[in-house]
Design a protein around this motif. Sequence first.
Motif, PDB file in Angstrom:
ATOM      1  N   ASP A  67      -0.600   7.786 -10.832  1.00 35.45           N
ATOM      2  CA  ASP A  67      -0.935   6.374 -10.663  1.00 35.45           C
ATOM      3  C   ASP A  67       0.089   5.628  -9.805  1.00 35.45           C
ATOM      4  N   ARG A  68       1.185   6.269  -9.435  1.00 37.24           N
ATOM      5  CA  ARG A  68       2.228   5.652  -8.620  1.00 37.24           C
ATOM      6  C   ARG A  68       2.093   6.022  -7.145  1.00 37.24           C
ATOM      7  N   LEU A  69       1.054   6.804  -6.799  1.00 38.91           N
ATOM      8  CA  LEU A  69       0.865   7.210  -5.409  1.00 38.91           C
ATOM      9  C   LEU A  69       0.261   6.085  -4.587  1.00 38.91           C
ATOM     10  N   LEU A  70       0.754   5.943  -3.383  1.00 39.75           N
ATOM     11  CA  LEU A  70       0.256   4.952  -2.439  1.00 39.75           C
ATOM     12  C   LEU A  70      -0.234   5.710  -1.220  1.00 39.75           C
ATOM     13  N   THR A  71      -1.504   5.520  -0.866  1.00 40.77           N
ATOM     14  CA  THR A  71      -2.140   6.261   0.211  1.00 40.77           C
ATOM     15  C   THR A  71      -2.429   5.349   1.389  1.00 40.77           C
ATOM     16  N   PHE A  72      -2.086   5.820   2.594  1.00 43.45           N
ATOM     17  CA  PHE A  72      -2.381   5.109   3.834  1.00 43.45           C
ATOM     18  C   PHE A  72      -3.277   5.996   4.678  1.00 43.45           C
ATOM     19  N   GLY A  73      -4.517   5.591   4.892  1.00 37.68           N
ATOM     20  CA  GLY A  73      -5.463   6.363   5.680  1.00 37.68           C
ATOM     21  C   GLY A  73      -6.761   6.553   4.918  1.00 37.68           C
ATOM     22  N   ASP A  74      -7.536   7.562   5.325  1.00 38.02           N
ATOM     23  CA  ASP A  74      -8.808   7.824   4.663  1.00 38.02           C
ATOM     24  C   ASP A  74      -8.764   9.162   3.933  1.00 38.02           C
ATOM     25  N   ALA A  75      -9.868   9.581   3.368  1.00 42.05           N
ATOM     26  CA  ALA A  75      -9.907  10.792   2.537  1.00 42.05           C
ATOM     27  C   ALA A  75      -9.552  12.052   3.318  1.00 42.05           C
TER      28      ALA A  75
END
Length: 140
Positions: A67-75
């Motif tokens: 739950d602490r992951l931060l994603t930049f971009g798409d799948a």
Amino acid sequence: MDQPAPPPDARLLDGGCLCGEVRYRVADRFEYALNCHCSMCRRATGSAFKAFAGIRRTELAITQGQDRLLTFGDAAAHDVRCRSCGSFLYSVVRNGEWLHLALGSLADAPGIRPTAHIFVGSKAPWFEITDGLPQHAEFD
């Protein structure tokens, strides 16, 4: 970039972010490792280059802090950081099937080492490559 495949019973390596909120475990089954000097990797890491190792996405398990992951971009293509400290952990690439794991995020030493520098045609002008690894202007 051809390296021998690790044995099926490859050991597991631990890694994570600076603050310790995100932890992962990955099989030492990396298929390639490179130092990327492209402007996107330099900006993403805040460094002269990104040292990374490529592995199938299924080989990595987040053991703490999903739950602490931060994603930049798409799948299919994105960068992943810790939401709390901002540590760069990995990039999802090749239609979402592979990871480029930031070697600096590993706590354990992998069995692979970078074999070349890529995108040196756009490397930072203030950085001099001084090792003997092959240098490629782009990624062939």
